[in-house]
Design a protein around this motif. Structure first.
Motif, PDB file in Angstrom:
ATOM      1  N   VAL A  29      63.627   4.137   8.139  1.00 48.74           N
ATOM      2  CA  VAL A  29      63.233   5.316   7.360  1.00 48.74           C
ATOM      3  C   VAL A  29      61.891   5.025   6.704  1.00 48.74           C
ATOM      4  CG1 VAL A  29      63.865   6.931   5.540  1.00 48.74           C
ATOM      5  CG2 VAL A  29      65.658   5.850   6.918  1.00 48.74           C
ATOM      6  N   ILE A  30      60.917   5.857   7.005  1.00 47.26           N
ATOM      7  CA  ILE A  30      59.561   5.724   6.472  1.00 47.26           C
ATOM      8  C   ILE A  30      59.360   6.839   5.462  1.00 47.26           C
ATOM      9  CG2 ILE A  30      57.107   5.727   7.046  1.00 47.26           C
ATOM     10  CD1 ILE A  30      58.015   5.011   9.964  1.00 47.26           C
ATOM     11  N   MET A  31      59.079   6.477   4.210  1.00 47.39           N
ATOM     12  CA  MET A  31      58.956   7.478   3.150  1.00 47.39           C
ATOM     13  C   MET A  31      57.546   7.487   2.566  1.00 47.39           C
ATOM     14  SD  MET A  31      62.619   7.139   1.125  1.00 47.39           S
ATOM     15  CE  MET A  31      62.964   5.378   1.306  1.00 47.39           C
ATOM     16  N   PRO A  69      65.869   4.566  16.253  1.00 50.08           N
ATOM     17  CA  PRO A  69      65.779   5.858  15.559  1.00 50.08           C
ATOM     18  C   PRO A  69      64.953   5.737  14.277  1.00 50.08           C
ATOM     19  CG  PRO A  69      68.036   5.417  16.226  1.00 50.08           C
ATOM     20  CD  PRO A  69      67.276   4.148  16.458  1.00 50.08           C
ATOM     21  N   ILE A  70      64.053   6.687  14.080  1.00 54.59           N
ATOM     22  CA  ILE A  70      63.168   6.697  12.916  1.00 54.59           C
ATOM     23  C   ILE A  70      63.271   8.046  12.219  1.00 54.59           C
ATOM     24  CG2 ILE A  70      60.774   6.630  12.119  1.00 54.59           C
ATOM     25  CD1 ILE A  70      60.149   4.697  14.382  1.00 54.59           C
ATOM     26  N   LEU A  71      63.371   8.000  10.897  1.00 48.91           N
ATOM     27  CA  LEU A  71      63.287   9.197  10.062  1.00 48.91           C
ATOM     28  C   LEU A  71      62.021   9.094   9.217  1.00 48.91           C
ATOM     29  CD1 LEU A  71      64.373  11.778   8.621  1.00 48.91           C
ATOM     30  CD2 LEU A  71      65.650  10.235   7.088  1.00 48.91           C
ATOM     31  N   TYR A  72      61.183  10.131   9.285  1.00 52.10           N
ATOM     32  CA  TYR A  72      60.003  10.183   8.418  1.00 52.10           C
ATOM     33  C   TYR A  72      60.279  11.199   7.317  1.00 52.10           C
ATOM     34  CZ  TYR A  72      55.274  10.360   6.684  1.00 52.10           C
ATOM     35  OH  TYR A  72      54.179  10.279   5.850  1.00 52.10           O
ATOM     36  N   LEU A  73      60.281  10.720   6.072  1.00 52.81           N
ATOM     37  CA  LEU A  73      60.518  11.553   4.894  1.00 52.81           C
ATOM     38  C   LEU A  73      59.229  11.704   4.100  1.00 52.81           C
ATOM     39  CD1 LEU A  73      63.856  10.370   3.197  1.00 52.81           C
ATOM     40  CD2 LEU A  73      63.449  12.489   4.433  1.00 52.81           C
ATOM     41  N   VAL A 106      69.970  -0.237   8.494  1.00 49.25           N
ATOM     42  CA  VAL A 106      68.878   0.731   8.399  1.00 49.25           C
ATOM     43  C   VAL A 106      67.857   0.156   7.434  1.00 49.25           C
ATOM     44  CG1 VAL A 106      68.187   2.999   7.531  1.00 49.25           C
ATOM     45  CG2 VAL A 106      70.168   2.800   9.026  1.00 49.25           C
ATOM     46  N   PHE A 107      66.627   0.102   7.877  1.00 45.01           N
ATOM     47  CA  PHE A 107      65.510  -0.513   7.146  1.00 45.01           C
ATOM     48  C   PHE A 107      64.659   0.628   6.604  1.00 45.01           C
ATOM     49  CE2 PHE A 107      62.014  -3.504   6.599  1.00 45.01           C
ATOM     50  CZ  PHE A 107      62.607  -4.757   6.611  1.00 45.01           C
ATOM     51  N   ALA A 108      64.584   0.774   5.276  1.00 48.12           N
ATOM     52  CA  ALA A 108      63.933   1.935   4.676  1.00 48.12           C
ATOM     53  C   ALA A 108      62.933   1.507   3.613  1.00 48.12           C
ATOM     54  CB  ALA A 108      64.975   2.871   4.067  1.00 48.12           C
ATOM     55  N   GLY A 109      61.855   2.280   3.472  1.00 50.43           N
ATOM     56  CA  GLY A 109      60.885   1.916   2.455  1.00 50.43           C
ATOM     57  C   GLY A 109      59.960   3.053   2.073  1.00 50.43           C
TER      58      GLY A 109
END
Length: 288
Positions: free
Chosen positions: A122-124, A225-229, A96-99
Motif C-alpha cells: 500500500v502506497i500512501m 497487488p498494490i493499492l495507491y491511496l 502487507v507492506f504499507a507506508g
C-alpha cells in the motif's frame, strides 16, 4: 491495546509498536519524513482487530538506534529488505507492506524487489522516484526541499536546533486538516529527529532518491497487488500516479482517493484509512 518493543538486527535497534494477534496476517506500517511511527497511533488498535499491525520507527529515527551500514546503506530497496527481514524475524507472514510518504516509496520497493515475500503493498500519498509524475513533480518550485535535503551535511547544519520550526512549514503545507496535527503530535515527531543521527537518517532518504529513480526507471513486471491511496486535499490528480505505476510494471493495481485529507492519512482520516486497508486485504487474501 498496542504494545511497544524493540528488536535487534544487523547491529541496529528497531523500535516498534504493534497490536493484534501475531497469528493473524501481518500489516507492516512505515512512516515518512518528518514523522515517526506514532503517525499510526490513531489506527493501530483498530487495524489490530483483524491483523497483526506493526509500526516501525525507521532506522535511526525516534526509538530506533543506529544507521544501516554496507555498500548502499540508504538505498530504498535495501532499507525495504532490512525492514522486511526485521518483521520476518518476529514471525511475520501473509505480509502487507504499507507506508506514507517515504514509507510509501519503501512499500513500492518491497513490491518491486521482494514481491515473492509479501501479499501486497500500500502506497500512501507519495510519488515514486523515477515513476511518473516524478520528473514533473520534482521540477515544481514547491518541491524545492528534495534538492536541498540531498546536499551533503548542509541541511543538518541549518536545521539542527530549529527542527520544530522547520518541520512546521511542511506540516502546514501538506496537511489538509492542519488542526489534526496537534501540538502534541508535532512535538513528538520533532523529538524523533533531534539526535544528530536521526536528522542525518531523514536527509539520507532524500540523498538516495536519485539512485532509486534510476533503478525504477527500468520497468519490471510487478505481480504483487498494490493499492495507491491519496488524500484529495493536495489537489493532485490521482490518475497521474496510477498511470505511472502501471507503466512502471504494476500489473495488479487499484487506487482510492480519500476525501478531506492531505499528506497524513492515518491522522487526518483514520476511519477511511482503516476501511481502505481492510478492503484491500479482503480483496487480495493472505497468500504471499
Amino acid at each position: 491495546m498496542a504494545r511497544e518493543s524493540t528488536l535487534s538486527i544487523d547491529g541496529l535497534t528497531l523500535s516498534y509498536r504493534c497490536a493484534g494477534d501475531p497469528g493473524s496476517p501481518w500489516l507492516i506500517l512505515l512512516h515518512g519524513w518528518p514523522q515517526s511511527k506514532s503517525i499510526y497511533d490513531p489506527v493501530l488498535d483498530e487495524l489490530g482487530k483483524d491483523e497483526h499491525a506493526i509500526a516501525f520507527d525507521l532506522p535511526g529515527i525516534g526509538g530506533s538506534v543506529g544507521l544501516p551500514h554496507g555498500p548502499s546503506p540508504c538505498e530504498l530497496h535495501a532499507l525495504a529488505g532490512l525492514l522486511l527481514r526485521a518483521a520476518e524475524s518476529l514471525g511475520a507472514h501473509s505480509i502487507v507492506f504499507a507506508g506514507v510518504d517515504v514509507g510509501g516509496m519503501l512499500a513500492f520497493a518491497a513490491a518491486r524487489e521482494h514481491g515473492a515475500r509479501i501479499a501486497g503493498a500500500v502506497i500512501m500519498n507519495t510519488v515514486i522516484p523515477g515513476v511518473a509524475p516524478w520528473s514533473r513533480l520534482i521540477a515544481e518550485p514547491r518541491i524545492w526541499h528534495f534538492a536541498f535535503h540531498a546536499i551533503p551535511q548542509l541541511p543538518e547544519r541549518l536545521v539542527s536546533g530549529r527542527e520544530r520550526a522547520y518541520f512546521d512549514y511542511f506540516y502546514e503545507l501538506l496537511a489538509g486538516d492542519k488542526h489534526a496535527l496537534t501540538n502534541e503530535i508535532r512535538n513528538d515527531w520533532t523529538r524523533a529527529y533531534q539526535r544528530p543521527e536521526a536528522l542525518k537518517a531523514g536527509f539520507d532518504w532524500y540523498r538516495a532518491l536519485e539512485s532509486a529513480a534510476q533503478r525504477n526507471a527500468s520497468p519490471v513486471r510487478i505481480d504483487t497487488p498494490i493499492l495507491y491511496l491519496r488524500g484529495d486535499a493536495g489537489g493532485r490528480d490521482i490518475d497521474d500516479y496510477v498511470e505511472g505505476l502501471r507503466k512502471a510494471g504494476a500489473a495488479n493495481l487499484r487506487s482510492r482517493l480519500i476525501s478531506g485529507s492531505g499528506e497524513f492519512l492515518p491522522i487526518e482520516a483514520p476511519a477511511a484509512t482503516c476501511e481502505a486497508l481492510r478492503a484491500f486485504r479482503a480483496e487480495i487474501g493472505h497468500a504471499a
